[in-house]
Motif scaffolding. Structure first.
Motif, PDB file in Angstrom:
ATOM      1  N   GLY A 235       0.838  -1.197   0.000  1.00 57.62           N
ATOM      2  CA  GLY A 235       0.000   0.000   0.000  1.00 57.62           C
ATOM      3  C   GLY A 235       0.863   1.232   0.000  1.00 57.62           C
ATOM      4  N   ARG A 236       0.569   2.168   0.864  1.00 59.41           N
ATOM      5  CA  ARG A 236       1.351   3.403   0.892  1.00 59.41           C
ATOM      6  C   ARG A 236       2.233   3.449   2.122  1.00 59.41           C
ATOM      7  N   THR A 246       1.242  10.113  11.337  1.00 59.42           N
ATOM      8  CA  THR A 246       0.321   9.276  12.102  1.00 59.42           C
ATOM      9  C   THR A 246      -1.105   9.827  12.013  1.00 59.42           C
ATOM     10  N   ALA A 247      -1.215  11.122  12.151  1.00 58.53           N
ATOM     11  CA  ALA A 247      -2.537  11.747  12.048  1.00 58.53           C
ATOM     12  C   ALA A 247      -3.134  11.474  10.675  1.00 58.53           C
ATOM     13  N   VAL A 249      -2.510   8.987   8.617  1.00 56.57           N
ATOM     14  CA  VAL A 249      -2.890   7.579   8.455  1.00 56.57           C
ATOM     15  C   VAL A 249      -4.184   7.268   9.192  1.00 56.57           C
ATOM     16  N   VAL A 250      -4.310   7.791  10.397  1.00 60.26           N
ATOM     17  CA  VAL A 250      -5.529   7.528  11.158  1.00 60.26           C
ATOM     18  C   VAL A 250      -6.736   8.084  10.411  1.00 60.26           C
ATOM     19  N   GLY A 251      -6.531   9.268   9.835  1.00 62.01           N
ATOM     20  CA  GLY A 251      -7.617   9.857   9.037  1.00 62.01           C
ATOM     21  C   GLY A 251      -8.014   8.941   7.893  1.00 62.01           C
ATOM     22  N   LEU A 252      -6.997   8.379   7.216  1.00 64.57           N
ATOM     23  CA  LEU A 252      -7.286   7.505   6.082  1.00 64.57           C
ATOM     24  C   LEU A 252      -7.985   6.220   6.526  1.00 64.57           C
ATOM     25  N   LEU A 253      -7.592   5.726   7.701  1.00 62.65           N
ATOM     26  CA  LEU A 253      -8.235   4.516   8.205  1.00 62.65           C
ATOM     27  C   LEU A 253      -9.736   4.725   8.344  1.00 62.65           C
ATOM     28  N   ALA A 254     -10.100   5.949   8.731  1.00 63.34           N
ATOM     29  CA  ALA A 254     -11.516   6.255   8.909  1.00 63.34           C
ATOM     30  C   ALA A 254     -12.205   6.533   7.581  1.00 63.34           C
ATOM     31  N   GLU A 256     -10.899   6.377   4.206  1.00 64.83           N
ATOM     32  CA  GLU A 256     -10.623   5.548   3.034  1.00 64.83           C
ATOM     33  C   GLU A 256     -10.910   4.078   3.303  1.00 64.83           C
ATOM     34  N   ALA A 257     -10.277   3.548   4.362  1.00 65.69           N
ATOM     35  CA  ALA A 257     -10.439   2.121   4.638  1.00 65.69           C
ATOM     36  C   ALA A 257     -11.748   1.848   5.363  1.00 65.69           C
ATOM     37  N   VAL A 259     -12.478   1.722   8.420  1.00 66.02           N
ATOM     38  CA  VAL A 259     -12.367   0.752   9.496  1.00 66.02           C
ATOM     39  C   VAL A 259     -12.999   1.282  10.780  1.00 66.02           C
ATOM     40  N   PHE A 260     -12.905   2.602  10.953  1.00 64.22           N
ATOM     41  CA  PHE A 260     -13.480   3.217  12.160  1.00 64.22           C
ATOM     42  C   PHE A 260     -14.689   4.055  11.788  1.00 64.22           C
TER      43      PHE A 260
END
Lengths: 260, 319, 702
Positions: A235-236, A246-247, A249-254, A256-257, A259-260
């Protein structure tokens, strides 16, 4: 005690496996003894050393298995049986179990030790099906063996809730996990002596099995096609200021992915 | 219409997620569904089993079935299979499932397939897809028998909520204990912690955590997320994590929605245990670590620096 | 003086001496053969430089003072040999003088002058030696009574001869020569005592004495000197001073062409060898006579212990004890060994089968009561060795320690089946996929993807084969070195290829661990491949590969011209094929790999390259060059856990970190891993970079 171990020749899983036109590309592949069967052989040899057991191995199919069988001799196995037949070319676990049943009956073994699965099929069924065919008790995924007396052994098994301690009545079948032991490297002297040992080779007829019992009609399932495994793509990768990335990535987790 | 019998995965009286996943897939391929539940004091789970999507619940509830024993469990499944006339009998991926499935297949004279990732019903019959040669290839397998017994790979089938079935309990006869394989005791590895195999989020710690202090730091992250807490082999070998926490080829295979690899380099043996995760996040100091080849999101940094920040950011997001 | 007394003394002393010597020699002759009589001129040169020149004592920066001390004692004794003959002559015939060394020749005067001064110097040196032992107490020395006894005898010899001449001087000059003693008096060269100031000084010490007393002193000193000398002679074979007799032969018989005796290629198919347990070293009678001579010659100086990386990090490998334990075992079993040899010869000539079995049974009964490995030498001792050769390099009498260790490891692995089982993973990897990590052989060339590197299979008509090695092919860190190497070779326009997936581990570590079987398997497969491609020239990226390919493969039919990559790159720079920029910032140092330096004498080329790229200067580590400190990975120890004492690589990293450098250069993948890991453990990996020379060259190519 008479022990039988099973030994399968499988492709070396350290190599890259290529698939072309639905089949595995044989070119460049090398074949070795199934790792879990090495554990089984080591377990048998340890029982021979500790409890004076007699040990035999059986190998099905595989063509010229002499090098693998002699390696097991060098580890300490006393006798070896090789059953090979064109009818075994496309065998599945049920067929193997049937053939092995005949071998067990002929030899009158007290304990059958197989590896828990084969590295080529990863099915993990043959040992258990063999026990069913023989009507023997069976414990799979064994990590330790203790001989209690001539008719009982105590084994530990890795189960879902923890380690299960089971008393098994003989004759019985166990399949072993790789956690059970570290297979020895055959010593030079063993290798020298193994060179001279006989291998009892036979085809299915020699064992007393008809082709029909083992042939393609007996197959309960067959492989129709091989396909390449889907490899996970990278991935990236984020480098730089820890707080910033980190901020991000967490944003993307929510977003894009999701997950949250 | 095909009929699928799902073996419910029950651990310590709780119904595990794989049951819903398997039932969802059964529904998705348009099959009739039934479950078989075996254990002690589990009759109360009938409602949950129906909610998960089964139209019939075969239940074997007895003190003698409290501890897992392959022989009697197999008898129950065979009984349920015969009664339900199931075409396919599916187990979730567990040691119990792997031990029982081949027995059931042998007794029914059915084909048996381990670790299937997909199943399709064709004109000719049943076809499954499964991995082989240490996950390096996939096989498409044609089933020659009418029945198929299968163990399903962890996370292979998607759980779909809301497809409630009917409550229709059938009590199974209790089989005799297996006198030839007597279970003496189970040395439990339960620690009251979240089961890795079940968790939606798994946080794993590797050599980058260095020592107990680092492990504790990562554990707090796992606690924040109420995630399963796993480990690479290195930390188990180093004595920092228990054996049953190891995620990998020779340990636990997990396929959570989110897998966070903290300070793990990404050796092939470890990847084999978590490759099936939906989303992978990796934190590692070494930009060349192999874990970045499979991570969807990779943070190059020292986990001692990143983890506190991660916890903060996650707290904000999850409010 | 007294021919009868002289004769009796000589006969008795020489008889006893002769008997002892015959026993010692008989024992050596009963040991295994060794071939050390080739290249006589080179051997004589070695004797001249190492033995007579005392190179390893005087030529060593460390302990120069004590080195000089011993050198002078030795040179003193050499000079005094002639004096001894004169004295023995004098014992028979008064006024005995040697031809050429008599009063008619300048040589005679020069000699007595030299002799006089040397006696003075030796006396001072011997006194210093006693002082050093008793007061300074250097750690490596063992203060045995024997050491002091011999030093006292040396002092006695010097004092007695000086007082002898002192007494003569007094009798001749003070007391009018009542006994008509002879002395040198030549018109041209003058009076004897002009040439002997030290004796004259000694004379002044006893000048108060009267003529009679002086006469008695003359007699006493003469016989004291003779008797002391003959006692000393007989004392020599009994302990560490045997080296006085055996060191010159031992240096003469030193290994040539390769630093020590090459490991024997064992015939694993030989039934007889299995039967009499002669695969590897399992019994004391399996030492070669040269190894026996080594044991006789050990001077118990302890230098080997001092430089040993295992010993200095608290492993139980004490080479002093190792030598002594073997020597005692050999001497304790002298009778058995000699008897066994007689039986072996009889066995060879015996045609009758039944009698043969009888002889074999007798031979079996002549085994030592102690197990060679287990009782005499401990297992931990045997396996702690990294085969670095620091011990051999520093030994003043050229003892070859390492081959014995390898031979015992062979015995342990093959016959006793007792070796560290930790090695199994690496050995299995070798067997199956040709590398100790067990990674699929089909991935061996993956590192070179996209670099435009030719495979021998594609085009074998190249000038050089680049032998990458297992680390260079599979280890992530070392792959970067391989890439750098390729960059350099391509820049220089060299026509080369790699074997790729056809390359297998050379088998070095298997051999060092005593596993001849695995080694021969790897070697034979590689040699077959190399010979099929008609390979002539090889550039080796790793010193262990270099060592095996160059020196050990010829034993099995593989003969190639092999150089290390630093040698080759230096050649490229010298011939102008590549140019280097002095752009490497920060101070730089170099860690000499054991297998590149001590095994293959490559010290200069790496330094030349490093000087060419370093902007801020090159510093030597204290332990550098042929005294470099091992990284700890050799001798198969890379694949074993270090559980005893301090980790060797940590000790070396600390030494390097104390040098205030920004970069430490290495020339070996093992060193690269070990030193870098050491830096990581010290937390210094950010400010001290560990780099292979190839990487530094590639980064600073013009």
């Amino acid at each position: 005690m008479k022990i039988l171990t099973t030994v399968k020749k499988v492709v070396d899983v350290e190599l890259n496996i290529h698939v072309k036109d639905g089949a595995i590309v044989e070119d460049g592949l090398q074949y070795v003894i199934n790792a879990w069967d090495e554990n089984a052989v080591e377990a048998a040899v340890q029982l021979k050393e500790k409890n004076n057991a007699e040990t035999t191995l059986v190998s099905l199919g595989g063509g010229d298995n002499a090098d693998i069988i002699r390696k097991c001799y060098a580890m300490g196995i006393d006798e070896g049986i090789h059953v090979d037949d064109p009818a075994l070319a496309k065998a599945d676990s049920a067929v193997y179990a049937n053939v092995l049943k005949k071998v067990v009956e002929k030899g009158g073994y007290d304990l059958v030790i197989t590896g828990k699965q084969a590295q080529d099929t990863d099915s993990g069924q043959t040992g258990i099906m063999l026990a069913e065919a023989l009507g023997y008790p069976c414990v799979s995924n064994v990590v330790s063996i203790d001989v209690l007396d001539d008719t009982h052994i105590k084994v530990s098994r890795l189960g879902d809730s923890g380690t299960e301690i089971i008393e098994l009545a003989l004759p019985g079948v166990i399949t072993v996990s790789d956690s059970i032991n570290e297979p020895r490297l055959p010593a030079m002297r063993g290798i020298m002596m193994a060179k001279k040992k006989k291998i009892d080779s036979m085809d299915l007829a020699g064992l007393g099995i008809s082709g029909a019992e083992a042939g393609s009609n007996a197959l309960k399932s067959e492989v129709v096609e091989f396909m390449a495994s889907k490899t996970r793509k990278a991935g990236r990768k984020f480098e730089g200021d820890a707080a910033k990335i980190t901020a991000e990535v967490v944003g993307l987790l929510a977003t894009e992915a999701k997950v949250f | 219409m095909a009929k699928v019998l799902v073996i419910a995965d029950i651990k310590q009286g709780v119904l595990k997620g794989s049951t819903l996943e398997l039932l969802s897939k059964a529904r998705a391929i348009g099959a009739e569904t039934a479950v078989v539940a075996i254990g002690n004091n589990i009759s109360s789970l009938a409602a949950d089993l129906a909610k998960a999507g089964s139209d019939t619940q075969y239940i074997a509830d007895d003190a003698g079935l409290d501890l897992f024993s392959a022989g009697p469990y197999a008898s129950c499944v065979v009984d349920a299979a015969k009664q339900s006339n199931a075409d396919m009998i599916w187990f979730g991926f567990s040691e119990g499932g792997k031990a029982v499935a081949p027995r059931v297949a042998a007794q029914l004279g059915a084909a048996c397939a381990t670790e299937i990732t997909d199943v399709t019903l064709t004109n000719g019959g049943i076809e499954i897809v499964r991995p082989a040669i240490a996950n390096k290839v996939m096989q498409r397998v044609k089933v020659n028998t009418k029945q198929l017994v299968a163990v399903v790979r962890a996370g292979a089938f998607q759980a779909v909520e809301g497809n409630t079935g009917k409550e229709n309990v059938v009590k199974l006869a209790i089989p005799a204990a297996d006198l030839k394989a007597v279970i003496k005791e189970i040395v439990s590895d339960a620690t009251g912690e979240i089961d890795l195999a079940d968790a939606d989020i798994v946080v794993s710690v590797g050599r980058g955590a260095k020592d107990q202090a680092g492990v504790n730091l990562v554990k707090e992250l796992a606690n924040d997320l109420k995630a399963g807490f796993g480990s690479s082999r290195a930390m188990v070998d180093g004595g920092f994590m228990a054996h049953n926490k190891q995620v990998g080829q020779t340990g636990k295979i997990v396929a959570p929605t989110l897998y966070m690899a903290m300070g793990i380099s990404g050796a092939i043996q470890h990847l084999a245990g978590m490759n099936g995760s939906k989303v992978i996040l990796a934190v590692n100091k070494d930009p060349e670590a192999p874990i970045f080849n499979v991570a969807d999101y990779g943070i190059v940094g020292d986990l001692f620096e990143v983890v506190p920040i991660l916890r903060e950011e996650l707290k904000k997001i999850r409010k | 003086m007294n021919p009868l007394l002289m004769s009796i003394l000589l006969i008795v002393a020489l008889a006893i001496f002769g008997r002892t010597m015959v026993q010692r020699i008989q024992l050596l002759m009963a040991l295994e053969p060794a071939h050390r009589t080739d290249r006589i001129m080179d051997r004589i040169k070695n004797v001249a430089i190492i033995a007579l020149g005392q190179k390893r004592l005087v030529g060593r920066k460390k302990e120069f003072a004590s080195g000089l001390m011993h050198a002078f004692i030795f040179w003193g004794f050499c000079v005094l040999l002639i004096r001894s003959i004169m004295l023995y002559g004098e014992g028979f015939v008064e006024g005995f003088q040697l031809p050429l060394f008599n009063e008619n020749f300048l040589l005679g005067y020069l000699y007595i002058g030299l002799k006089d001064i040397m006696e003075g110097i030796v006396l001072v040196m011997a006194a210093y030696a006693i002082f050093r032992r008793a007061v300074i107490k250097p750690e490596r020395l063992h203060n045995t009574w024997e050491a002091y006894f011999v030093l006292c005898m040396i002092v006695t010899l010097m004092v007695s001869d000086l007082l002898l001449d002192g007494a003569r001087y007094n009798l001749i000059t003070l007391h009018n020569n009542p006994h008509n003693l002879d002395f040198f008096n030549n018109i041209r060269y003058g009076h004897e005592f002009i040439w002997t100031p030290v004796s004259v000084a000694a004379a002044s010490l006893i000048s108060p004495l009267g003529a009679d007393a002086t006469g008695y002193i003359l007699m006493a000193m003469f016989w004291l000197h003779i008797i002391t000398q003959l006692t000393f002679l007989n004392f020599l074979p009994l302990g560490k001073h045997f080296h006085v007799i055996t060191s010159l032969p031992n240096v003469f018989l030193k290994s040539l062409g390769y630093p020590h005796e090459k490991t024997k290629v064992l015939d694993l198919e030989n039934e007889a060898a299995w039967e009499d347990e002669s695969l590897g070293m399992n019994h004391i009678h399996q030492l070669t006579w040269k190894q026996g001579l080594d044991l006789y010659t050990c001077t118990e100086c302890g230098r080997c212990k001092e430089v040993c990386p295992a010993f200095s990090t608290d492993k139980p490998l004490n080479l002093y004890d190792f030598n002594m334990d073997l020597k005692h075992e050999l001497l304790d079993n002298a009778g058995r060994v000699i008897q066994r040899k007689k039986l072996a010869l009889a066995l060879a000539n015996e045609p009758d089968e039944a009698k043969k079995e009888e002889i074999k049974a007798q031979m079996a009964g002549l085994k030592s009561e102690k197990a060679l490995v287990g009782d005499v030498i401990q297992e931990d001792t045997l396996w702690a060795c990294t085969t670095c050769r620091a011990c051999e390099e520093v030994c003043p009498v050229t003892i070859e320690h390492v081959p014995r260790i390898i031979a015992m490891r062979q015995g342990q692995t093959l016959m006793a089946e007792a070796y560290p089982k930790e090695l199994n993973t690496a050995l299995k990897g070798l067997e199956r996929n040709g590398n100790p990590w067990g990674i699929g052989y089909d991935k061996r060339a993956d590192w070179a993807e996209g670099l435009g590197v030719k495979l021998m299979a594609e085009d074998s008509d190249v000038d050089y084969l680049l032998w990458v090695g297992c680390a260079g092919s599979f280890d992530d860190r070392t792959k970067k070195v391989s890439v750098s190497l390729v960059k350099i070779l391509q820049k220089a326009g060299i026509n080369f290829a790699i074997l790729g997936t056809e390359e297998k581990c050379t088998g070095d570590f298997a051999r060092r661990a005593g596993n001849e079987m695995m080694y021969q398997m790897m070697a034979q497969e590689n040699i077959e491949t190399l010979n099929a491609y008609k390979v002539k020239k090889i550039i080796a990226a790793c010193p262990h590969c270099l060592n095996t390919l160059k020196h050990e493969y010829p034993q099995l039919g593989g003969n190639y011209e092999v150089v290390h990559h630093t040698e080759f790159i230096e050649g490229l720079v010298r011939s102008g094929k590549i140019k280097l920029n002095k752009t490497l910032e920060g101070a730089l140092t170099y860690h000499d790999p054991c297998y590149l330096g001590r095994y293959n004498s490559v010290y200069d080329q790496p330094r030349s390259l490093l000087s060419a790229v370093s902007k801020d200067g090159f510093k030597e580590l204290d332990r550098h060059g042929n005294e470099s400190f091992c990284c700890g990975a050799g001798g198969a120890r890379m694949w074993l856990e270090e559980t005893i004492g301090k980790r060797i690589n940590l000790a070396r990293a600390e030494e390097i970190a104390g040098k205030d450098v920004a970069t430490v250069a290495v020339g070996c993948p093992f060193c690269l891993t070990m030193v870098e890991d050491g830096m990581k453990e010290l937390g210094r990996e950010e400010d001290i970079k560990t780099q292979d020379i190839a990487e530094l060259v590639a980064k600073n190519l013009a």
